[in-house]
Design a protein around this motif. Structure first.
Motif, PDB file in Angstrom:
ATOM      1  N   CYS A 219     -67.541  21.839-114.505  1.00 45.28           N
ATOM      2  CA  CYS A 219     -68.242  23.132-114.443  1.00 45.28           C
ATOM      3  C   CYS A 219     -67.247  24.185-113.973  1.00 45.28           C
ATOM      4  N   GLY A 220     -67.647  25.436-114.042  1.00 45.85           N
ATOM      5  CA  GLY A 220     -66.755  26.524-113.671  1.00 45.85           C
ATOM      6  C   GLY A 220     -66.369  26.501-112.202  1.00 45.85           C
ATOM      7  N   MET A 221     -67.339  26.195-111.323  1.00 41.01           N
ATOM      8  CA  MET A 221     -67.013  26.169-109.908  1.00 41.01           C
ATOM      9  C   MET A 221     -66.035  25.052-109.592  1.00 41.01           C
ATOM     10  N   ASN A 222     -66.112  23.958-110.337  1.00 42.07           N
ATOM     11  CA  ASN A 222     -65.153  22.887-110.123  1.00 42.07           C
ATOM     12  C   ASN A 222     -63.748  23.299-110.540  1.00 42.07           C
ATOM     13  N   ALA A 223     -63.644  24.202-111.501  1.00 41.86           N
ATOM     14  CA  ALA A 223     -62.331  24.737-111.867  1.00 41.86           C
ATOM     15  C   ALA A 223     -61.721  25.488-110.692  1.00 41.86           C
TER      16      ALA A 223
ATOM     17  N   VAL B 164     -70.999  33.611-105.090  1.00 36.04           N
ATOM     18  CA  VAL B 164     -71.227  33.098-103.738  1.00 36.04           C
ATOM     19  C   VAL B 164     -70.356  31.895-103.383  1.00 36.04           C
ATOM     20  N   ASP B 165     -70.221  30.912-104.273  1.00 42.40           N
ATOM     21  CA  ASP B 165     -69.550  29.672-103.884  1.00 42.40           C
ATOM     22  C   ASP B 165     -68.035  29.772-103.890  1.00 42.40           C
ATOM     23  N   THR B 166     -67.470  30.770-104.548  1.00 44.05           N
ATOM     24  CA  THR B 166     -66.022  30.964-104.469  1.00 44.05           C
ATOM     25  C   THR B 166     -65.615  31.224-103.030  1.00 44.05           C
ATOM     26  N   LEU B 167     -66.311  32.129-102.386  1.00 51.19           N
ATOM     27  CA  LEU B 167     -66.005  32.431-100.990  1.00 51.19           C
ATOM     28  C   LEU B 167     -66.251  31.217-100.102  1.00 51.19           C
TER      29      LEU B 167
ATOM     30  N   GLN C 230     -74.311  20.643 -99.574  1.00 52.75           N
ATOM     31  CA  GLN C 230     -73.321  21.719 -99.532  1.00 52.75           C
ATOM     32  C   GLN C 230     -72.102  21.351-100.369  1.00 52.75           C
ATOM     33  N   TYR C 231     -71.627  20.130-100.180  1.00 52.14           N
ATOM     34  CA  TYR C 231     -70.452  19.716-100.946  1.00 52.14           C
ATOM     35  C   TYR C 231     -70.756  19.719-102.443  1.00 52.14           C
ATOM     36  N   TRP C 232     -71.900  19.184-102.808  1.00 47.45           N
ATOM     37  CA  TRP C 232     -72.323  19.154-104.209  1.00 47.45           C
ATOM     38  C   TRP C 232     -72.310  20.559-104.800  1.00 47.45           C
ATOM     39  N   GLN C 233     -72.890  21.511-104.084  1.00 42.50           N
ATOM     40  CA  GLN C 233     -73.023  22.878-104.591  1.00 42.50           C
ATOM     41  C   GLN C 233     -71.676  23.583-104.674  1.00 42.50           C
ATOM     42  N   HIS C 234     -70.889  23.497-103.615  1.00 43.82           N
ATOM     43  CA  HIS C 234     -69.647  24.261-103.578  1.00 43.82           C
ATOM     44  C   HIS C 234     -68.591  23.708-104.527  1.00 43.82           C
ATOM     45  N   SER C 235     -68.451  22.394-104.570  1.00 42.93           N
ATOM     46  CA  SER C 235     -67.317  21.789-105.280  1.00 42.93           C
ATOM     47  C   SER C 235     -67.536  21.636-106.778  1.00 42.93           C
ATOM     48  N   GLY C 236     -68.790  21.484-107.205  1.00 40.96           N
ATOM     49  CA  GLY C 236     -69.047  21.190-108.614  1.00 40.96           C
ATOM     50  C   GLY C 236     -68.555  19.818-109.021  1.00 40.96           C
ATOM     51  N   ASP C 237     -68.326  18.935-108.056  1.00 40.95           N
ATOM     52  CA  ASP C 237     -67.787  17.605-108.321  1.00 40.95           C
ATOM     53  C   ASP C 237     -68.840  16.606-108.803  1.00 40.95           C
ATOM     54  N   GLY C 238     -70.121  16.940-108.652  1.00 41.50           N
ATOM     55  CA  GLY C 238     -71.174  15.959-108.911  1.00 41.50           C
ATOM     56  C   GLY C 238     -71.290  15.535-110.360  1.00 41.50           C
ATOM     57  N   VAL C 239     -71.979  14.410-110.573  1.00 43.73           N
ATOM     58  CA  VAL C 239     -72.175  13.928-111.940  1.00 43.73           C
ATOM     59  C   VAL C 239     -73.055  14.894-112.729  1.00 43.73           C
ATOM     60  N   SER C 240     -72.871  14.903-114.025  1.00 40.37           N
ATOM     61  CA  SER C 240     -73.754  15.684-114.885  1.00 40.37           C
ATOM     62  C   SER C 240     -75.013  14.880-115.185  1.00 40.37           C
ATOM     63  N   SER C 241     -76.058  15.568-115.602  1.00 41.45           N
ATOM     64  CA  SER C 241     -77.321  14.889-115.904  1.00 41.45           C
ATOM     65  C   SER C 241     -77.174  13.950-117.097  1.00 41.45           C
ATOM     66  N   ARG C 242     -76.324  14.303-118.050  1.00 36.05           N
ATOM     67  CA  ARG C 242     -76.117  13.402-119.194  1.00 36.05           C
ATOM     68  C   ARG C 242     -75.410  12.122-118.763  1.00 36.05           C
ATOM     69  N   ARG C 243     -74.419  12.243-117.905  1.00 36.08           N
ATOM     70  CA  ARG C 243     -73.749  11.037-117.404  1.00 36.08           C
ATOM     71  C   ARG C 243     -74.745  10.170-116.644  1.00 36.08           C
ATOM     72  N   ALA C 244     -75.559  10.791-115.786  1.00 34.38           N
ATOM     73  CA  ALA C 244     -76.527  10.027-115.004  1.00 34.38           C
ATOM     74  C   ALA C 244     -77.534   9.321-115.904  1.00 34.38           C
TER      75      ALA C 244
END
Length: 607
Positions: free
Chosen positions: A292-296, A321-324, A140-154
């Protein structure tokens, strides 16, 4: 772009694709219901919903080396982001005893001088490690926040991890080598010897200098080999020297002052104009780039919570959906006005007059997926009178078509969409309006919640390259979208077309439309029956999957994907469960493609 197999990446053969092919209505339903015939084929997915396999692989290896059996890991680019996730897990997990959550911070090994050229990239990973049964909460946190690492970083950091260059941050440095020992500068096969006294010798034409011995030929070859190792194993497309210029170019494109291509290595960037985006004194440092946009949106909300009293926020208009979810789950909560209508504004104003206080009002312009536009002028007037911030998501309208910054305190956008267009990199942006009454406080708060290194350098480079022609692409997409709308509007099976040009809220859009702006590249439609809708969708010869704003047309049964567990709730706000959302691309033959799909719908026999 047609005939993409179920589960394949969109675009095909793209390692870091942002979308995945769900080519039939049945496949979309199967995805939402977790059916293996769909999930088992997926090689990727939308990054905040599907954790990329490169990220999964690195997480598994970190747990295998530093964790315990029965644990999982969620990966973040910084320690602060990981801490937020850990706090979220502890807060949301309903267990009789405290949840066993820990954070492992991995950094470049300080004892490996070989890794020195990589340090400017900040290739760190912070892993939140937790019991496997807690994964849904962490997700849930990963999806809502957009804080997770990108695939290129990983992918990049996984190479470092395997080669022993990425280690636990609290690891004690080993003793320095004695002068008689060779200094190891990389994996064993890429070791470079030092001079006999431990100081590298400088040579000219093979002779010693300063009285030091020249390295033997085989050692000189090792030096070249080590450099090649760095370049080939870790360099790839990433020219570190250009990353800061690439960020600056992106920010200036967002500000509207960079509209032509340029060579980052040789040309100076254009000076910011004093009235960029229709506001005075907008500076490059007022524009922040996020992963990402959601992280903004998430970062903006976090900054507002630090800036103002902790009141509820308002989500005005039917939202992505994730803004709300961000407003509901992080902080004091939210009030939801799902229609975004004049009547909703009347109700909101009555609450304000009665003394209710709010942190901020969040809205989209236009909204997704109904493409309605709120009355920004009235919202601005209420904000000035009753002291709340206005945050506008301009992703759908985009700043080539509309200018919303003068009426906002903060403007956010997903650069993943039409700004990039290539559907192969994520990104987001935040613009602080220097004329806002909250500007000073927000600038201060951003020093606490925004981290420059969260947006991975390689993603920055791809985003800059992709965005160089975004203005011409938007102009063409605007024209193509109107062609499709006209075809749909004229067909008897189509019951409704949702597009800013046709909606009742068109005057609100026109008030913010730029002189040369169009109506955007996103539209939605409904057909007479579900059977007609399914036939139309299945017959459409476009790419079909999540996301929008791609250079190719991308179609999805949006409500099924975004609100499958709450279809009745969505319908209560006028969002038809069978709505089809169309993100229009650059193709030349879209009229023919949609005419053919409508013909398929005409053949449906209703009992």
């Amino acid at each position: 772009m047609t005939s993409i197999d179920l589960g394949d990446s969109i675009p095909p053969n793209t390692a870091h694709a942002v979308s995945v092919s769900l080519p039939t209505w049945k496949a979309n339903v199967g995805y939402e219901e977790g059916e293996q015939w769909v999930l088992g084929t997926m090689i990727t997915g939308y990054p905040r919903f599907f954790i990329h396999k490169a990220i999964q692989a690195l997480g598994a290896d970190i747990v295998a080396k530093h964790g315990r059996p029965g644990q999982s890991a969620m990966l973040f680019p910084t320690r602060r982001a990981a801490q937020r996730c850990a706090d979220f897990i502890r807060d949301k997990a309903e267990q009789p005893s405290p949840v066993d959550v820990s954070i492992l911070s991995l950094v470049l090994d300080p004892t490996k001088e070989f890794a020195e050229p990589l340090r400017s990239l900040s290739p760190s990973i912070s892993a939140v490690v937790f019991p496997q049964d807690i994964f849904p909460i962490a997700k849930q946190y990963w999806q809502h926040s957009g804080d997770g690492v990108s695939s290129r970083r990983a992918e990049f950091c996984h190479g470092l991890f395997r080669d022993g260059l990425l280690v636990l941050g609290n690891r004690s440095p080993s003793p320095r080598s004695s002068p008689q020992q060779k200094l190891r500068r990389g994996p064993k096969r890429y070791q470079r010897g030092a001079s006999i006294d431990g100081i590298e010798a400088t040579t000219t034409n093979g002779h010693s200098t300063n009285g030091k011995l020249s390295p033997p030929p085989e050692e000189e070859a090792d030096s070249i080999e080590s450099s090649r190792f760095l370049e080939e194993r870790y360099g790839r497309n990433l020219d570190v020297s250009l990353v800061e210029n690439a960020k600056s170019a992106i920010r200036r494109r967002i500000a509207g002052v960079l509209t032509t291509d340029l060579d980052l290595a040789s040309k100076s960037l254009p000076v910011m104009e004093s009235n960029a985006r229709g506001v005075s004194n907008l500076q490059e440092h007022d524009i922040y780039l996020t992963p990402c946009g959601m992280n903004a949106i998430f970062t903006t909300h976090q900054a507002l919570l630090k800036t103002r009293p902790p009141e509820k926020s308002v989500n005005f208009g039917f939202p992505y959906v994730d803004t709300l979810k961000i407003l509901q789950k992080f902080g004091p909560g939210s009030i939801f006005y799902g229609h975004g209508s004049a009547a909703d504004l009347d109700n909101f104003e009555a609450r304000l007059r009665a003394g209710e206080k709010f942190l901020a009002l969040f809205c989209e312009f236009p909204g997704n997926p109904l493409l309605t536009c709120p009355d920004l002028a009235r919202i601005r007037q209420l904000a000035d009178t009753y002291d709340f911030a206005v945050v506008i998501d301009e992703t759908i309208g985009n700043f080539v078509n509309v200018n919303v910054l003068p009426l906002a305190d903060v403007v956010v956008s997903s650069l993943t969409k039409i700004f990039s267009g290539d559907c192969n990199v994520m990104g987001g942006s935040i613009i602080l309006n220097p004329g806002s009454r909250y500007y000073g406080a927000l600038k201060s708060a951003m020093t606490d919640v925004f981290e420059e290194t969260a947006y991975w350098a390689e993603d920055v480079v791809f985003m800059e390259r992709n965005s160089r022609d975004f203005i011409t692409r938007i102009d063409r997409v605007n024209a193509n979208a109107e062609v499709i709308c006209d075809a749909l509007e004229a067909h008897p099976l189509v019951t409704k077309v949702y597009y800013p040009k046709y909606n009742e809220s068109r005057p609100n859009y026109e008030a913010r439309r730029l002189p040369n702006g169009g109506y955007g590249g996103l539209l939605s439609c409904t057909l007479k029956t579900k059977a007609h809708t399914v036939a139309f969708y299945d017959a459409l010869e476009t790419a079909k999957g999540p996301s929008l704003g791609t250079n190719f047309t991308l179609t999805s049964p949006y409500v099924i994907l975004a609100h499958y567990q709450e279809l009745d709730w969505a319908a209560s706000f006028g969002v038809d469960p069978n709505l089809i959302r169309i993100s229009v691309g650059l193709e030349d033959n879209l009229g023919e493609i949609f005419a053919k799909a409508l013909q398929a719908a005409e053949k449906v026999e209703l009992s």
